[in-house]
Design an enzyme around this catalytic site. Structure first.
Site, PDB file in Angstrom:
ATOM      1  N   VAL A  64      68.843 -24.382  -8.410  1.00 10.07           N
ATOM      2  CA  VAL A  64      68.496 -25.403  -9.392  1.00 10.07           C
ATOM      3  C   VAL A  64      68.833 -26.711  -8.676  1.00 10.07           C
ATOM      4  CG1 VAL A  64      68.926 -26.289 -11.716  1.00 10.07           C
ATOM      5  CG2 VAL A  64      69.049 -23.820 -11.277  1.00 10.07           C
ATOM      6  N   PRO A  65      67.811 -27.344  -8.056  1.00 11.23           N
ATOM      7  CA  PRO A  65      68.019 -28.330  -6.990  1.00 11.23           C
ATOM      8  C   PRO A  65      68.495 -29.716  -7.436  1.00 11.23           C
ATOM      9  CG  PRO A  65      65.694 -28.118  -7.458  1.00 11.23           C
ATOM     10  CD  PRO A  65      66.397 -27.088  -8.310  1.00 11.23           C
ATOM     11  N   CYS A  66      69.727 -29.805  -7.880  1.00 16.76           N
ATOM     12  CA  CYS A  66      70.286 -31.092  -8.299  1.00 16.76           C
ATOM     13  C   CYS A  66      70.396 -32.071  -7.131  1.00 16.76           C
ATOM     14  CB  CYS A  66      71.628 -30.901  -8.998  1.00 16.76           C
ATOM     15  SG  CYS A  66      72.824 -29.928  -8.081  1.00 16.76           S
ATOM     16  N   HIS A  67      70.395 -31.564  -5.914  1.00 19.81           N
ATOM     17  CA  HIS A  67      70.456 -32.450  -4.748  1.00 19.81           C
ATOM     18  C   HIS A  67      69.186 -33.294  -4.610  1.00 19.81           C
ATOM     19  CE1 HIS A  67      68.461 -28.804  -3.268  1.00 19.81           C
ATOM     20  NE2 HIS A  67      67.911 -29.567  -2.338  1.00 19.81           N
ATOM     21  N   ARG A  68      68.143 -32.953  -5.330  1.00 13.57           N
ATOM     22  CA  ARG A  68      66.880 -33.701  -5.255  1.00 13.57           C
ATOM     23  C   ARG A  68      66.824 -34.882  -6.220  1.00 13.57           C
ATOM     24  NH1 ARG A  68      63.489 -28.137  -5.126  1.00 13.57           N
ATOM     25  NH2 ARG A  68      64.164 -27.500  -3.044  1.00 13.57           N
TER      26      ARG A  68
END
Length: 178
Positions: free
Chosen positions: A136-140
């Site tokens: 769940v790409p919170c780094h994006r």
């Protein structure tokens, strides 16, 4: 429902993964060494027991390895177990899953996408609670103006920048190294 975990090596270090019969429950990015990663994973998921991954989890591990290795794998198809995740956070995570590798969105854009303009700080708080980072790409998600912003995983903003570089995204308005 029983939770199981395994540690596995990747291009960025040892990652810990927790899963249930319904899907992935949690992920811990590398802490520096395997023992520290295991300790932090079990601090967050104390009921998880070590296990050999089933076929679906093995496929998830290979997909995660590919993403952190070359940055071009979309993980949005992986089964996720959202048991206990608050509704607001789930809405944020559902939007996160629409951001493809190599692309980014701001906290403000996220708030608008979930129908709550002005909730950028609440979006940031939900990202900080994300139990399954990278998948769940919170780094994006970036701060206004394309600034890197915060990141609650080990290594903080440096880890976020590294993940974005692997995906060939351009944080801070800088051209990608690739």
């Amino acid at each position: 429902m029983a939770r199981r975990f395994a540690l596995f090596e990747t291009a960025i270090g040892t990652i810990g993964l927790v899963w249930s019969e319904r899907g992935l429950v949690g992920l811990r990015l590398p802490e520096g060494d395997e023992a520290a990663t295991r300790s932090e994973l079990l601090r967050r998921f104390p009921d998880a027991v070590p296990a050999s991954p089933d076929p679906a989890t093995t496929a998830a591990i290979e997909a995660i390895r590919a993403l952190v290795g070359d940055g071009r794998r979309d993980l949005s198809h992986l089964p996720l177990d959202w048991d206990g995740v608050p509704d607001f956070d789930r809405r944020v995570y559902d939007v996160l899953l629409t951001i493809p590798p190599g692309e980014t969105m701001t906290y403000g854009e996220m708030a608008r996408r979930i129908g709550e303009p002005g909730a950028a700080r609440a979006v940031g708080a939900a990202l900080g609670r994300n139990p399954i980072p990278v998948v769940v790409p919170c780094h994006r998600v970036l701060a206004a103006g394309g600034r890197i912003g915060g990141f609650s995983a080990p290594g903080g903003a440096e880890t976020k920048h590294r993940l974005l570089a692997i995906e060939r995204a351009a944080p801070d308005g800088q051209p990608s190294l690739f």
